[in-house]
Design an enzyme around this catalytic site. Structure first.
Site, PDB file in Angstrom:
ATOM      1  N   GLN A  48       0.865  -1.187   0.000  1.00 45.52           N
ATOM      2  CA  GLN A  48       0.000   0.000   0.000  1.00 45.52           C
ATOM      3  C   GLN A  48       0.895   1.229   0.000  1.00 45.52           C
ATOM      4  O   GLN A  48       1.902   1.258   0.706  1.00 45.52           O
ATOM      5  CB  GLN A  48      -0.881  -0.014   1.245  1.00 45.52           C
ATOM      6  CG  GLN A  48      -1.826   1.169   1.379  1.00 45.52           C
ATOM      7  CD  GLN A  48      -2.967   0.855   2.337  1.00 45.52           C
ATOM      8  OE1 GLN A  48      -3.967   0.259   1.966  1.00 45.52           O
ATOM      9  NE2 GLN A  48      -2.783   1.233   3.584  1.00 45.52           N
TER      10      GLN A  48
ATOM     11  N   ARG B  35       4.412   8.664  -1.365  1.00 43.58           N
ATOM     12  CA  ARG B  35       5.852   8.360  -1.473  1.00 43.58           C
ATOM     13  C   ARG B  35       6.106   7.591  -2.754  1.00 43.58           C
ATOM     14  O   ARG B  35       6.716   6.522  -2.737  1.00 43.58           O
ATOM     15  CB  ARG B  35       6.313   7.553  -0.267  1.00 43.58           C
ATOM     16  CG  ARG B  35       6.237   8.310   1.031  1.00 43.58           C
ATOM     17  CD  ARG B  35       7.004   7.605   2.125  1.00 43.58           C
ATOM     18  NE  ARG B  35       6.218   6.566   2.754  1.00 43.58           N
ATOM     19  CZ  ARG B  35       6.310   6.264   4.054  1.00 43.58           C
ATOM     20  NH1 ARG B  35       7.159   6.920   4.825  1.00 43.58           N
ATOM     21  NH2 ARG B  35       5.581   5.322   4.574  1.00 43.58           N
TER      22      ARG B  35
ATOM     23  N   ASN C 108      -3.304   4.651  -2.531  1.00 39.20           N
ATOM     24  CA  ASN C 108      -4.082   5.482  -1.610  1.00 39.20           C
ATOM     25  C   ASN C 108      -3.918   6.977  -1.877  1.00 39.20           C
ATOM     26  O   ASN C 108      -4.376   7.792  -1.083  1.00 39.20           O
ATOM     27  CB  ASN C 108      -3.684   5.164  -0.165  1.00 39.20           C
ATOM     28  CG  ASN C 108      -4.575   4.083   0.443  1.00 39.20           C
ATOM     29  OD1 ASN C 108      -5.472   3.564  -0.228  1.00 39.20           O
ATOM     30  ND2 ASN C 108      -4.333   3.749   1.695  1.00 39.20           N
TER      31      ASN C 108
ATOM     32  N   ASN D 150      -8.781   7.150   1.229  1.00 37.37           N
ATOM     33  CA  ASN D 150      -7.476   6.826   1.786  1.00 37.37           C
ATOM     34  C   ASN D 150      -7.660   6.166   3.147  1.00 37.37           C
ATOM     35  O   ASN D 150      -7.805   6.850   4.159  1.00 37.37           O
ATOM     36  CB  ASN D 150      -6.616   8.090   1.909  1.00 37.37           C
ATOM     37  CG  ASN D 150      -5.302   7.811   2.627  1.00 37.37           C
ATOM     38  OD1 ASN D 150      -4.882   6.657   2.748  1.00 37.37           O
ATOM     39  ND2 ASN D 150      -4.680   8.873   3.112  1.00 37.37           N
TER      40      ASN D 150
ATOM     41  N   ARG E  54      -5.559  -2.101   2.230  1.00 30.28           N
ATOM     42  CA  ARG E  54      -4.657  -3.197   1.824  1.00 30.28           C
ATOM     43  C   ARG E  54      -5.168  -4.564   2.254  1.00 30.28           C
ATOM     44  O   ARG E  54      -4.635  -5.592   1.827  1.00 30.28           O
ATOM     45  CB  ARG E  54      -3.256  -2.975   2.390  1.00 30.28           C
ATOM     46  CG  ARG E  54      -3.171  -2.958   3.915  1.00 30.28           C
ATOM     47  CD  ARG E  54      -1.728  -2.741   4.369  1.00 30.28           C
ATOM     48  NE  ARG E  54      -1.607  -2.643   5.822  1.00 30.28           N
ATOM     49  CZ  ARG E  54      -0.435  -2.514   6.455  1.00 30.28           C
ATOM     50  NH1 ARG E  54       0.691  -2.463   5.755  1.00 30.28           N
ATOM     51  NH2 ARG E  54      -0.393  -2.422   7.775  1.00 30.28           N
TER      52      ARG E  54
ATOM     53  N   ASP F 122       5.367   0.580   2.503  1.00 30.47           N
ATOM     54  CA  ASP F 122       6.004   1.196   1.323  1.00 30.47           C
ATOM     55  C   ASP F 122       7.288   1.943   1.687  1.00 30.47           C
ATOM     56  O   ASP F 122       7.797   2.723   0.886  1.00 30.47           O
ATOM     57  CB  ASP F 122       5.025   2.128   0.612  1.00 30.47           C
ATOM     58  CG  ASP F 122       4.642   3.320   1.473  1.00 30.47           C
ATOM     59  OD1 ASP F 122       4.847   3.249   2.703  1.00 30.47           O
ATOM     60  OD2 ASP F 122       4.138   4.315   0.935  1.00 30.47           O
TER      61      ASP F 122
ATOM     62  N   ASP G 181      -4.668  -1.791  11.949  1.00 33.96           N
ATOM     63  CA  ASP G 181      -5.168  -2.885  11.105  1.00 33.96           C
ATOM     64  C   ASP G 181      -4.313  -4.138  11.302  1.00 33.96           C
ATOM     65  O   ASP G 181      -4.810  -5.265  11.258  1.00 33.96           O
ATOM     66  CB  ASP G 181      -5.168  -2.469   9.627  1.00 33.96           C
ATOM     67  CG  ASP G 181      -3.763  -2.226   9.094  1.00 33.96           C
ATOM     68  OD1 ASP G 181      -2.922  -1.684   9.845  1.00 33.96           O
ATOM     69  OD2 ASP G 181      -3.485  -2.591   7.933  1.00 33.96           O
ATOM     70  N   ASP G 182      -3.012  -3.924  11.601  1.00 36.77           N
ATOM     71  CA  ASP G 182      -2.123  -5.071  11.803  1.00 36.77           C
ATOM     72  C   ASP G 182      -2.405  -5.769  13.142  1.00 36.77           C
ATOM     73  O   ASP G 182      -2.324  -6.992  13.234  1.00 36.77           O
ATOM     74  CB  ASP G 182      -0.656  -4.635  11.707  1.00 36.77           C
ATOM     75  CG  ASP G 182      -0.351  -3.393  12.536  1.00 36.77           C
ATOM     76  OD1 ASP G 182      -1.256  -2.892  13.238  1.00 36.77           O
ATOM     77  OD2 ASP G 182       0.799  -2.929  12.479  1.00 36.77           O
TER      78      ASP G 182
END
Lengths: 331, 331
Positions: free
Chosen positions: B71, B75, B100, B129, B134, B151, B244-245
């Site tokens: 994701q 950058r 995103n 966003n 992901r 990323d 989210d992790d």
């Protein structure tokens, strides 16, 4: 009279038909039941996906603990040193000493005179000095987990406690501190060795295909399995007084279809051989020792009609554990 | 006539009895069959002991390979650098870039103009966003294994190849390079952290209870499972743009009843954040980042009505692999 006579006949006929019909239906019933029963999973498959049945009924403590099996020959001074060390390690249920000093008295009396001791120590007096004596399914063995140690090897209590917790997560594997491997050569002949050997074309790092049982945890069910091996396996071990550990790795690999061992990187493991007064040094000093082991690998491949050993490159160590200053790295 | 009349009666009676008896036996037959059938193992238990069904029918290559999901936000220069790095790693099947940068054009055209590339790269343009974008069950995803990377993180091809081989042995776990843990406090409130935290009374070494998915392999079936979580979980992740992790570790721990992750000690992992021209630095720099993560752990315990996370102290590294000189040890 006559119609009485007539009238009974059909009744009897009906009775016989009824009898025949019933028996047919009952046979069908039995067949269907039998067929369906055959489809049921066997208790073995259900309860122990990867392991044979428990050796014996076990107490809870026997499930959370392990039995130390140590075979000794001609190094009683070392044996007593090691017994004193290991008798206090966590989760130890019992010690079984396999006494290969044929005709000699065990130090049992002296040991008991210096009691009390934290766990029972059983001396198993043997009638013949055999390498594979330690691989019996001893009736005194009450735990699922066996810790087998050579009588010249000292492993730190921390390493043993961690390795036992790893074994509890991999109970179908030999979880130990000394990895070895076989390599195949273009001639089709296998060779036995350690880090000095490399399979052709293998990339980064190293691999192992065996974990030696001279410093390892494994399931006591495998001692039971060892009693059911081909006679040629016992003959090979007795002929060489060697290779019982290689045979165990073949057995486990065949049983699981996976790599036989899981290597736990020891933080502190030492060989105490030089401390013995007997001056006796282990059989692995014999000039032919390593050659014998390559010989055994090839023999076992013939006996089992194939090479069951599989490679692993997993090395397990304890997360965040600060290595000792006196760390001796076997790798 | 009369005896005829007489004689038929018993016959009829027999016929009715026969009928009754037959139906009774048939019912018994059905009952027995039913009972035995109920005892049969379900196919699910049989075929996938620990994992949900495969996401999609898969080619052999799709079984031996993995999909990289990355994701990206703000950058793009780093993204292109990482794409060039990762497109050549072994066993990579496809790259899915979760775009995103809402309203911005993807670099797809430029990427293709600089082809050919070893594997297909799919840009998934998002409309909002969101951190959890992901974690969709992307239709382009054809492999069982997902490699998810932030990323801004570079992991050596060697580390990735080894970790993938470890994941193939532990497909129900999150196999990755960044371990974290929760600790419980006397107040019953949980706290989130890393090596700086320690559970009271815990002995040697350290433990972890999560492996972050920003640099990890996991089974694509878990992305499917993530779509079936309580609404409150999505709300929490969107409210914080974080966690989210952590939610994924809860999901996996609940699913397996084991520690969610397996930690593979990385030989070379680097953060490239400072290399970006956008000057944008990751969200984990926000003052509230860590506080939010402890907040999320406690919220998730409420949502799932319990703490599913379990501790592990296993650290896996590659046997015999000589560490790089430039080894950066994340531990």
């Amino acid at each position: 009279m006559r119609y009485f006579h007539f009238c009974k006949l059909p009744g009897r006929v009906m009775g016989i038909r009824l009898l025949r019909f019933t028996s047919v239906v009952i046979i069908v019933l039995l067949l269907v039941a039998g067929a369906l029963t055959a489809l049921l999973p066997s208790i073995k498959d259900d309860k122990l996906p990867n392991l044979r049945r428990e050796p014996k009924p076990q107490s809870q403590s026997a499930l959370d603990s392990f039995t130390l099996i140590m075979q000794t020959y001609n190094r009683t001074d070392l044996l007593l040193k090691l017994l004193n060390h290991y008798q206090a390690i966590p989760n130890l249920h019992k010690v079984i000493v396999v006494w290969n000093n044929i005709g000699e008295k065990t130090p049992e009396e002296m040991w008991n005179s210096l009691g009390p001791h934290p766990v029972p120590v059983v001396f198993k007096v043997q009638s013949v000095n055999r390498m594979r004596n330690r691989l019996q399914n001893f009736p005194e063995l009450e735990t699922k987990a066996v810790l087998m140690m050579d009588d010249d090897t000292l492993v730190s209590a921390h390493d043993l406690a961690f390795a036992f917790s790893v074994w509890q997560q991999f109970p179908e594997h030999i979880v130990g501190f000394v990895p070895r491997k076989h390599i195949s050569t273009p001639s089709g002949v296998y060779s036995y060795g350690s880090f000095e050997l490399q399979n052709p074309g293998f990339g980064n790092g190293d691999q192992y295909s065996m974990v030696l049982i001279g410093a390892a945890f494994f399931h006591s069910g495998y001692l039971e399995d060892f009693q059911r091996q081909p006679e040629a396996v016992y003959a090979l071990i007795d002929e060489t007084q060697n290779c019982d550990d290689i045979a165990m790795n073949f057995l486990v690999a065949k049983h699981t279809g996976k790599p036989s061992g899981v290597f736990v990187k020891p933080v502190d493991i030492r060989n105490l051989e030089k401390d013995t007064n007997s001056g006796y040094s282990g059989m692995w000093h014999r000039a032919e020792h390593l050659l014998q082991r390559s010989y055994c690998v090839n023999k076992l491949v013939n006996i089992y009609d194939g090479m069951p050993l599989k490679y692993s490159n997993i090395m397990i160590s304890q997360f965040g554990f600060p290595n000792y200053a006196n760390h001796k790295n076997k790798m």
